[in-house]
Design a protein around this motif. Structure first.
Motif, short mmCIF file in Angstrom:
data_model
loop_
_atom_site.label_atom_id
_atom_site.label_comp_id
_atom_site.label_asym_id
_atom_site.label_seq_id
_atom_site.Cartn_x
_atom_site.Cartn_y
_atom_site.Cartn_z
N ASP A 1 0.81 -1.22 0.00
CA ASP A 1 0.00 0.00 0.00
C ASP A 1 0.84 1.27 0.00
N LYS B 1 0.91 4.00 -3.17
CA LYS B 1 0.58 5.42 -3.03
C LYS B 1 1.72 6.30 -3.54
N ALA C 1 0.33 8.50 -6.45
CA ALA C 1 -0.02 9.85 -6.00
C ALA C 1 1.20 10.75 -5.86
N ARG D 1 -7.15 -2.96 -7.87
CA ARG D 1 -6.54 -2.15 -6.82
C ARG D 1 -5.70 -1.04 -7.42
N THR E 1 -7.98 1.59 -9.09
CA THR E 1 -8.63 2.41 -8.07
C THR E 1 -7.67 3.45 -7.51
N ALA E 2 -6.43 3.05 -7.25
CA ALA E 2 -5.44 3.99 -6.72
C ALA E 2 -5.18 5.13 -7.70
N ARG F 1 -7.25 6.25 -10.06
CA ARG F 1 -8.45 7.09 -10.11
C ARG F 1 -8.53 8.00 -8.89
N GLU F 2 -8.28 7.44 -7.73
CA GLU F 2 -8.38 8.22 -6.49
C GLU F 2 -7.28 9.26 -6.36
N ALA F 3 -6.17 9.07 -7.07
CA ALA F 3 -5.08 10.05 -7.05
C ALA F 3 -5.41 11.28 -7.88
N GLY F 4 -6.52 11.24 -8.64
CA GLY F 4 -6.96 12.41 -9.38
C GLY F 4 -6.60 12.45 -10.84
N TYR F 5 -6.04 11.36 -11.37
CA TYR F 5 -5.71 11.33 -12.79
C TYR F 5 -7.00 11.30 -13.62
N HIS G 1 -9.53 4.85 -17.01
CA HIS G 1 -8.33 4.64 -16.19
C HIS G 1 -7.67 3.30 -16.49
#
Length: 229
Positions: free
Chosen positions: A136, A140, A144, A171, A174-175, A177-181, A196
């Motif tokens: 994890d 990140k 990110a 996984r 999702t990472a 997408r959640e990082a804002g790309y 993504h």
């Protein structure tokens, strides 16, 4: 999907095309009324209901030869491109390729120069690790933190990500997408295909006009349509 542009006499991973081959490939696009652009420009054109004659060109890893060999050819054919770089290996080499040969990577100044030339800069992670095997904390950092570092380096938002080795799982997607790309590139993401997890077509030294013709025709049969980009 391109990588290196230069001498391909020692190329065990088939990641290199010569400048002359790139020239002929872009000429092939031109003869068919197609033009290579960055993914940022491709998606903007599609949002306007345009972009039918545009082809997204990507260059992975951020080799020094992008500036010396690829960019002059792109400029000659009025093409843009997206360059995916590794902010954790600035000025380093492609140490993740055990068979070599060693190819120098762009420095911070080189990346800024490419951005100043209008090339879209995207993240390829920090150090080129398989995200499906990352813990994890590493995941990140690769996703990110690399985006934040590149945005600071070029003084502009970084919208695109490229999965090292093209390997993905839910996984990793999702990472990203959640990082804002806004989008991310894979190779052949199968059921994960989407904004993504974009499929790409490998282009190599052996891709002559006939092979390009076949790849262009077969691409739409092999890939799922991607909505939302």
């Amino acid at each position: 999907m391109y990588h290196s542009v230069g001498d391909c006499s020692d190329d065990p991973y088939r990641i290199t095309v010569t400048p002359e081959r790139l020239e002929r490939q872009l000429a092939w696009l031109h003869r068919r009324g197609l033009r290579g652009v960055s993914l940022r420009d491709l998606f903007a054109a599609r949002a306007r209901g345009e972009g039918r004659r545009l082809v997204g060109l990507t260059f992975d890893d951020g080799y020094v030869d992008f500036l010396t060999h690829a960019l002059p050819v792109l400029r000659h054919w009025n093409c843009g491109a997206t360059l995916f770089v590794l902010p954790g290996r600035l000025g380093g080499v492609n140490a993740w390729d055990p068979l070599g040969p060693r190819k120098p990577l762009l420095t911070a100044d080189g990346i800024r120069r490419a951005a100043a030339e209008g090339v879209e800069i995207g993240s390829h992670g920090l150090t080129h690790v398989d995200l499906t095997r990352a813990d994890d904390v590493t995941l990140k950092a690769e996703v990110a933190d690399s985006r934040a570092q590149l945005a600071e380096l070029i003084g502009a938002p970084v919208d695109g990500f490229c999965y090292p080795y093209g390997t993905i799982d839910r996984r990793a997607v999702t990472a990203v997408r959640e990082a804002g790309y806004a989008y991310a590139c894979a190779i052949d993401p199968g059921p994960l295909t989407g904004p993504h997890a974009l499929p790409r077509l490998h282009i190599g030294q052996n891709d002559t006009a006939w092979r390009l013709h076949l790849k262009h025709k077969l691409h739409r049969l092999r890939r799922r349509p991607v909505k939302g980009v």
